[in-house]
Design an enzyme around this catalytic site. Structure first.
Site, PDB file in Angstrom:
ATOM      1  N   TYR A  87      47.761  -1.716  -8.603  1.00  0.00           N
ATOM      2  CA  TYR A  87      46.862  -0.752  -7.977  1.00  0.00           C
ATOM      3  C   TYR A  87      47.083  -0.712  -6.471  1.00  0.00           C
ATOM      4  O   TYR A  87      47.630  -1.642  -5.866  1.00  0.00           O
ATOM      5  CB  TYR A  87      45.401  -1.118  -8.243  1.00  0.00           C
ATOM      6  CG  TYR A  87      44.943  -2.341  -7.473  1.00  0.00           C
ATOM      7  CD1 TYR A  87      44.303  -2.225  -6.248  1.00  0.00           C
ATOM      8  CD2 TYR A  87      45.178  -3.617  -7.974  1.00  0.00           C
ATOM      9  CE1 TYR A  87      43.901  -3.338  -5.530  1.00  0.00           C
ATOM     10  CE2 TYR A  87      44.787  -4.744  -7.275  1.00  0.00           C
ATOM     11  CZ  TYR A  87      44.144  -4.603  -6.052  1.00  0.00           C
ATOM     12  OH  TYR A  87      43.762  -5.716  -5.336  1.00  0.00           O
ATOM     13  N   PHE A  91      43.505  -0.501   2.085  1.00  0.00           N
ATOM     14  CA  PHE A  91      42.861  -1.787   2.349  1.00  0.00           C
ATOM     15  C   PHE A  91      43.354  -2.898   1.425  1.00  0.00           C
ATOM     16  O   PHE A  91      43.126  -4.078   1.683  1.00  0.00           O
ATOM     17  CB  PHE A  91      41.328  -1.677   2.258  1.00  0.00           C
ATOM     18  CG  PHE A  91      40.812  -1.271   0.901  1.00  0.00           C
ATOM     19  CD1 PHE A  91      40.639  -2.200  -0.119  1.00  0.00           C
ATOM     20  CD2 PHE A  91      40.477   0.054   0.650  1.00  0.00           C
ATOM     21  CE1 PHE A  91      40.138  -1.826  -1.355  1.00  0.00           C
ATOM     22  CE2 PHE A  91      39.986   0.438  -0.601  1.00  0.00           C
ATOM     23  CZ  PHE A  91      39.823  -0.505  -1.608  1.00  0.00           C
ATOM     24  N   ASP A  92      44.059  -2.537   0.331  1.00  0.00           N
ATOM     25  CA  ASP A  92      44.559  -3.578  -0.582  1.00  0.00           C
ATOM     26  C   ASP A  92      45.571  -2.960  -1.542  1.00  0.00           C
ATOM     27  O   ASP A  92      45.507  -1.762  -1.844  1.00  0.00           O
ATOM     28  CB  ASP A  92      43.400  -4.189  -1.387  1.00  0.00           C
ATOM     29  CG  ASP A  92      43.798  -5.466  -2.116  1.00  0.00           C
ATOM     30  OD1 ASP A  92      44.849  -6.041  -1.763  1.00  0.00           O
ATOM     31  OD2 ASP A  92      43.061  -5.892  -3.016  1.00  0.00           O
ATOM     32  N   ILE A 119      34.663  -4.565  -9.290  1.00  0.00           N
ATOM     33  CA  ILE A 119      33.563  -3.646  -8.984  1.00  0.00           C
ATOM     34  C   ILE A 119      33.191  -2.834 -10.231  1.00  0.00           C
ATOM     35  O   ILE A 119      34.002  -2.651 -11.154  1.00  0.00           O
ATOM     36  CB  ILE A 119      33.920  -2.715  -7.814  1.00  0.00           C
ATOM     37  CG1 ILE A 119      35.157  -1.869  -8.153  1.00  0.00           C
ATOM     38  CG2 ILE A 119      34.118  -3.498  -6.529  1.00  0.00           C
ATOM     39  CD1 ILE A 119      35.461  -0.798  -7.108  1.00  0.00           C
ATOM     40  N   TYR A 156      31.336  -1.492  -3.310  1.00  0.00           N
ATOM     41  CA  TYR A 156      30.795  -2.664  -2.611  1.00  0.00           C
ATOM     42  C   TYR A 156      29.445  -2.402  -1.957  1.00  0.00           C
ATOM     43  O   TYR A 156      28.939  -3.269  -1.237  1.00  0.00           O
ATOM     44  CB  TYR A 156      31.809  -3.147  -1.568  1.00  0.00           C
ATOM     45  CG  TYR A 156      33.048  -3.731  -2.201  1.00  0.00           C
ATOM     46  CD1 TYR A 156      33.074  -5.049  -2.623  1.00  0.00           C
ATOM     47  CD2 TYR A 156      34.184  -2.958  -2.400  1.00  0.00           C
ATOM     48  CE1 TYR A 156      34.204  -5.596  -3.214  1.00  0.00           C
ATOM     49  CE2 TYR A 156      35.327  -3.480  -2.987  1.00  0.00           C
ATOM     50  CZ  TYR A 156      35.333  -4.803  -3.395  1.00  0.00           C
ATOM     51  OH  TYR A 156      36.448  -5.326  -3.984  1.00  0.00           O
ATOM     52  N   PHE A 188      41.366   4.755  -5.543  1.00  0.00           N
ATOM     53  CA  PHE A 188      42.350   3.842  -6.133  1.00  0.00           C
ATOM     54  C   PHE A 188      43.398   4.621  -6.932  1.00  0.00           C
ATOM     55  O   PHE A 188      43.056   5.598  -7.620  1.00  0.00           O
ATOM     56  CB  PHE A 188      41.693   2.851  -7.101  1.00  0.00           C
ATOM     57  CG  PHE A 188      40.728   1.908  -6.456  1.00  0.00           C
ATOM     58  CD1 PHE A 188      41.167   0.730  -5.877  1.00  0.00           C
ATOM     59  CD2 PHE A 188      39.371   2.194  -6.442  1.00  0.00           C
ATOM     60  CE1 PHE A 188      40.268  -0.159  -5.296  1.00  0.00           C
ATOM     61  CE2 PHE A 188      38.466   1.322  -5.863  1.00  0.00           C
ATOM     62  CZ  PHE A 188      38.916   0.143  -5.283  1.00  0.00           C
TER      63      PHE A 188
END
Length: 457
Positions: free
Chosen positions: A57, A67-68, A87, A113, A130
């Site tokens: 992902y 961010f990731d 999440i 979040y 995502f």
């Protein structure tokens, strides 16, 4: 516009596309989790609750800032679906995916979040974008040995689970291959399902099920009907089975701390007899459950009267010896040794304990230890034919083992010697060749001179 600005706008537009056109996956239809499929999967099956999920992902904020990403770590991300490990938006979204599928997922803060964010990368009340690729998913391995795989179709409720001895009411449907062989409601005591033609794997699985849970269980032969099969249902020996099970209701059995010593001793007598019945019927896993209850109830019992202490030790000694015999039959020899050690802790000269420990050591190919334990088990009694026979078997197996080792090492050393001889011969030949070359250089042959002239050109 710079290249970076263009890429950022493209990422932002991807999030905007999901916001505008994405399918709403939420039960409330509040558009909190939206999805667009970018690449269709290669099967029709989707993950179930509890499945182990493997994904790649990339996560971005709504402005396109990454961010990731699992790609940056160069390994898939793994989690269990529906267990609160990710999440909420992921638990909802990934549950709709098919193996091989790539999708875009947009999660509002309440499905991400929330107001807390995840400092420093994710700010408060952030909407998250995502791109997710579902690589694989597998059912939950309940016991860690691959023997019982669970896939949950409908999650149960509450925080309580049946324990050993609990009374349960279930609906089950059993299949072997494409054939349905059993479909009924049945009530029984966990650990005693065999009395109702319910395989031991269901007993084990029920201890991890919530009230109302509906799941699919894949049972290996050991947790099905084993080597005996089940002629009643037309099940062949060592068949793998699939069951759908719904836990309708249950009443937990008393825990050890809820019983006084008198009740524990009374129950110990009952389960000892049940264990013996199972053992004689070749149901060794079921027998282990019954004998194990005695250990659970009495092994750490303190403050007993002299009479109670004597009765407790008698039950525990029998339980450990019988467990050792069950584990020998199940070929779990380390556990058999451990149970014999416990039995001998209560009675250090117990012949059955010494003999069974020796038998386990023999089956583990620990011949020296085995012979010593078997001699102790014989107790110096020449009429103990079983021990004498096993000592003889031990001696022969040790001899065979040593002879096999001798041949193995002899062949190994012969190969090493042959290889060394070949290497020495090769070295000798190399030296001889070099001497010949040196002789040619000294005579200055025409071929050598031509070669030297060519090198300079």
């Amino acid at each position: 516009m710079t290249t970076d600005e263009g890429a950022k706008n493209n990422r932002a537009s991807a999030a905007a596309a999901v916001a505008a056109q994405g399918e709403d996956l939420t039960l409330k239809k509040d558009r909190g989790v939206l999805k667009i499929v970018k690449r269709v999967g290669n099967s029709e099956e989707t993950p179930m609750i509890g499945d182990k999920i493997y994904v790649h992902y990339t996560g971005k904020l709504s402005n396109g800032k990454k961010f990731d990403s699992s790609h940056d770590r160069r390994e898939p991300f793994v989690f269990s679906l529906g267990r609160g490990q990710v999440i909420k938006g992921w638990d909802i979204g990934v549950a709709t995916m098919k193996k091989g599928e790539v999708c875009h997922l947009l999660c509002k803060p309440e499905y991400g979040y929330g107001s807390a964010g995840s400092v420093p990368r994710i700010p408060s009340n952030a909407t998250l974008f995502f791109e997710i690729e579902l690589l694989d998913f597998k059912g939950e391995d309940l016991l860690g040995d691959g023997g019982i795989i669970r896939r949950i179709k409908q999650k149960g409720e509450g925080y309580s689970f049946p324990n050993e001895g609990a009374t349960v009411e279930i609906h089950l449907e059993g299949r072997c291959g494409e054939r349905t062989f059993d479909c009924r409601d049945v009530a029984f005591i966990v650990g005693e399902g065999e009395d109702h033609d319910v395989p031991i794997g269901i007993d084990k699985a029920l201890e991890k099920m919530q009230r109302g849970e509906h799941c699919v269980l894949f049972l290996g032969s050991r947790y099905g009907f084993g080597e005996s099969g089940k002629p009643t249902f037309g099940i062949e020996p060592n068949a793998e089975l699939m069951y759908e099970v719904k836990l309708k209701s249950f009443e937990k059995a008393k825990e050890s701390w809820e019983m006084d010593t008198k009740e524990k001793l009374e129950r110990a007598a009952i389960v000892k007899e049940k264990g013996t019945v199972y053992f004689k019927g070749g149901k060794y896993v079921q027998a282990v459950i019954q004998y194990g209850k005695i250990v659970t109830w009495l092994d750490m019992e303190y403050g007993l009267s002299e009479k109670e202490s004597k009765a407790s030790e008698s039950f525990l000694l029998a339980a450990f010896l019988n467990l050792a015999m069950c584990y020998l039959k199940l070929q779990e020899y380390i556990k058999a040794v451990e149970c014999c050690d416990k039995a001998l802790g209560l009675d250090r000269t117990n012949e059955k304990g010494l003999y069974r420990r020796g038998e386990a050591r023999l089956l583990m190919n620990e011949f020296t230890l085995a012979r010593g334990r078997l001699r102790e088990g014989a107790g110096g009694q020449p009429q103990n034919k079983a021990a004498r026979l096993q000592i003889s078997v031990c001696r022969e197996k040790a001899k065979e083992h040593n002879e096999r080792d001798r041949k193995t090492y002899a062949n190994m050393f012969a190969k090493f010697a042959e290889r060394d001889a070949e290497e020495e011969a090769s070295k000798a030949m190399g030296k001889k060749t070099l001497v010949g070359v040196a002789d040619q250089k000294d005579t200055g042959s025409p071929a050598e001179e031509e070669g030297r002239s060519g090198d300079h050109v």
